[in-house]
Design a protein around this motif. Sequence first.
Motif, mmCIF file in Angstrom:
data_model
loop_
_atom_site.group_PDB
_atom_site.id
_atom_site.type_symbol
_atom_site.label_atom_id
_atom_site.label_comp_id
_atom_site.label_asym_id
_atom_site.label_seq_id
_atom_site.Cartn_x
_atom_site.Cartn_y
_atom_site.Cartn_z
ATOM 1 N N LEU A 43 0.368 -1.029 -0.570
ATOM 2 C CA LEU A 43 -0.061 -0.036 0.222
ATOM 3 C C LEU A 43 0.846 1.630 0.070
ATOM 4 N N ILE A 44 0.821 2.757 -0.688
ATOM 5 C CA ILE A 44 1.386 3.446 -1.294
ATOM 6 C C ILE A 44 1.025 4.501 -0.444
ATOM 7 N N ARG A 45 1.625 5.578 -0.230
ATOM 8 C CA ARG A 45 0.446 6.747 0.446
ATOM 9 C C ARG A 45 1.297 7.789 -0.279
ATOM 10 N N ARG A 46 0.762 8.872 -1.560
ATOM 11 C CA ARG A 46 1.277 9.212 -2.350
ATOM 12 C C ARG A 46 1.969 10.390 -1.600
ATOM 13 N N VAL A 47 2.753 11.080 -1.331
ATOM 14 C CA VAL A 47 3.731 12.150 -0.961
ATOM 15 C C VAL A 47 4.914 12.444 -2.226
ATOM 16 N N ALA A 48 4.431 13.498 -1.629
ATOM 17 C CA ALA A 48 5.261 14.834 -2.355
ATOM 18 C C ALA A 48 7.349 14.117 -2.213
ATOM 19 N N GLY A 49 7.736 14.126 -2.616
ATOM 20 C CA GLY A 49 8.967 14.415 -2.924
ATOM 21 C C GLY A 49 9.722 15.224 -1.265
ATOM 22 N N SER A 50 9.861 16.346 -1.455
ATOM 23 C CA SER A 50 10.145 17.023 -0.307
ATOM 24 C C SER A 50 9.746 16.813 0.758
ATOM 25 N N ARG A 51 8.771 15.729 1.353
ATOM 26 C CA ARG A 51 8.019 15.501 2.414
ATOM 27 C C ARG A 51 8.564 14.052 2.758
ATOM 28 N N LEU A 52 9.469 13.250 2.559
ATOM 29 C CA LEU A 52 10.399 11.642 2.691
ATOM 30 C C LEU A 52 11.382 12.314 3.451
ATOM 31 N N ARG A 53 11.515 11.053 4.034
ATOM 32 C CA ARG A 53 12.462 11.114 4.904
ATOM 33 C C ARG A 53 13.748 9.490 4.782
ATOM 34 N N ARG A 54 14.951 10.358 5.337
ATOM 35 C CA ARG A 54 15.909 9.069 5.120
ATOM 36 C C ARG A 54 15.210 7.539 5.343
ATOM 37 N N GLY A 55 15.390 6.638 5.142
ATOM 38 C CA GLY A 55 15.030 4.929 5.315
ATOM 39 C C GLY A 55 13.732 4.938 5.016
ATOM 40 N N GLN A 56 13.065 5.424 4.413
ATOM 41 C CA GLN A 56 12.109 5.634 3.709
ATOM 42 C C GLN A 56 11.511 4.702 2.148
ATOM 43 N N VAL A 57 10.681 3.458 2.721
ATOM 44 C CA VAL A 57 10.318 2.544 1.567
ATOM 45 C C VAL A 57 9.616 3.681 0.331
ATOM 46 N N VAL A 58 10.223 4.184 -0.528
ATOM 47 C CA VAL A 58 9.396 4.530 -1.899
ATOM 48 C C VAL A 58 9.100 3.884 -3.294
ATOM 49 N N VAL A 59 8.312 4.189 -3.693
ATOM 50 C CA VAL A 59 7.967 3.264 -5.217
ATOM 51 C C VAL A 59 8.027 5.395 -5.978
ATOM 52 N N PHE A 60 8.618 5.315 -7.121
ATOM 53 C CA PHE A 60 8.785 5.984 -8.263
ATOM 54 C C PHE A 60 9.015 5.838 -9.680
ATOM 55 N N GLU A 61 8.263 6.078 -10.906
ATOM 56 C CA GLU A 61 8.102 6.408 -12.154
ATOM 57 C C GLU A 61 9.579 6.073 -12.598
ATOM 58 N N SER A 62 10.607 5.093 -13.570
ATOM 59 C CA SER A 62 11.032 4.475 -13.772
ATOM 60 C C SER A 62 11.632 5.746 -14.970
ATOM 61 N N ALA A 63 12.748 5.994 -15.243
ATOM 62 C CA ALA A 63 13.217 6.945 -16.576
ATOM 63 C C ALA A 63 12.667 6.274 -17.180
ATOM 64 N N LEU A 64 13.045 6.363 -18.534
ATOM 65 C CA LEU A 64 12.887 6.317 -19.621
ATOM 66 C C LEU A 64 13.713 6.862 -20.511
ATOM 67 N N GLU A 65 14.379 4.574 -20.884
ATOM 68 C CA GLU A 65 15.543 5.159 -22.415
ATOM 69 C C GLU A 65 17.082 5.925 -21.169
ATOM 70 N N GLY A 66 17.068 5.817 -20.051
ATOM 71 C CA GLY A 66 17.847 6.503 -19.833
ATOM 72 C C GLY A 66 17.692 8.147 -19.014
ATOM 73 N N ARG A 67 16.373 8.800 -19.306
ATOM 74 C CA ARG A 67 16.516 10.218 -19.191
ATOM 75 C C ARG A 67 15.397 10.184 -18.030
ATOM 76 N N TRP A 68 15.101 10.969 -17.397
ATOM 77 C CA TRP A 68 13.645 10.960 -16.654
ATOM 78 C C TRP A 68 13.010 11.981 -17.340
ATOM 79 N N ARG A 69 11.828 11.465 -17.291
ATOM 80 C CA ARG A 69 10.707 12.335 -17.213
ATOM 81 C C ARG A 69 10.274 13.592 -16.444
ATOM 82 N N THR A 70 10.189 14.269 -16.994
ATOM 83 C CA THR A 70 9.357 16.340 -16.219
ATOM 84 C C THR A 70 7.961 15.899 -16.605
ATOM 85 N N GLY A 71 7.368 16.464 -15.481
ATOM 86 C CA GLY A 71 6.086 17.225 -15.791
ATOM 87 C C GLY A 71 5.384 16.311 -14.504
ATOM 88 N N PRO A 72 4.247 16.091 -14.873
ATOM 89 C CA PRO A 72 3.345 15.475 -14.267
ATOM 90 C C PRO A 72 3.395 14.323 -14.270
#
Length: 156
Positions: A43-72
């Motif tokens: 179960l994932i609770r949506r949270v802004a990256g600015s509200r994270l703490r060390r040690g938390q396990v996060v789910v994040f969008e993977s890079a596409l073809e080695g490049r990080w997306r921008t935007g929503p």
Amino acid sequence: MWYLVILSAVIAGGLAVARRRLVIVQVTGPSMLPVYRSGDRVLIRRVAGSRLRRGQVVVFESALEGRWRTGPLSAPKDSKWLIKRVAALPGDPVPPEVTHAVNAPEGALVPEGRLVVIGDGPASADSRNWGYLPADRVLGVVVRRLSPAEGSGVSS
């Protein structure tokens, strides 16, 4: 009778908020062993990256073809998601095992808007391989493990 209408509205509103804030994903791959195994649902609770703490396990969008997306962020079902543990936040020293991947001298600090994430298991592609994670690519933090079952996949 009117109280049933109000109660129904409150419940419906609460469910709508929960659906926007909570996501269930399924782990695939060995990078978070032994804590999370392939097939575990989390179960994932949506949270802004600015509200994270060390040690938390996060789910994040993977890079596409080695490049990080921008935007929503993409919708949870429309993207490939990864799961790792936050090792360093903006302003923290870059972990020694990551300095080569980010081309940073020893003692450098993690820049604003970036995170260092590392898998718990011995077989993990993470910040040691591809460098910083943009904090805006984080979908949320793991709240708890649910029983293994079918669901949208998250690579570890």
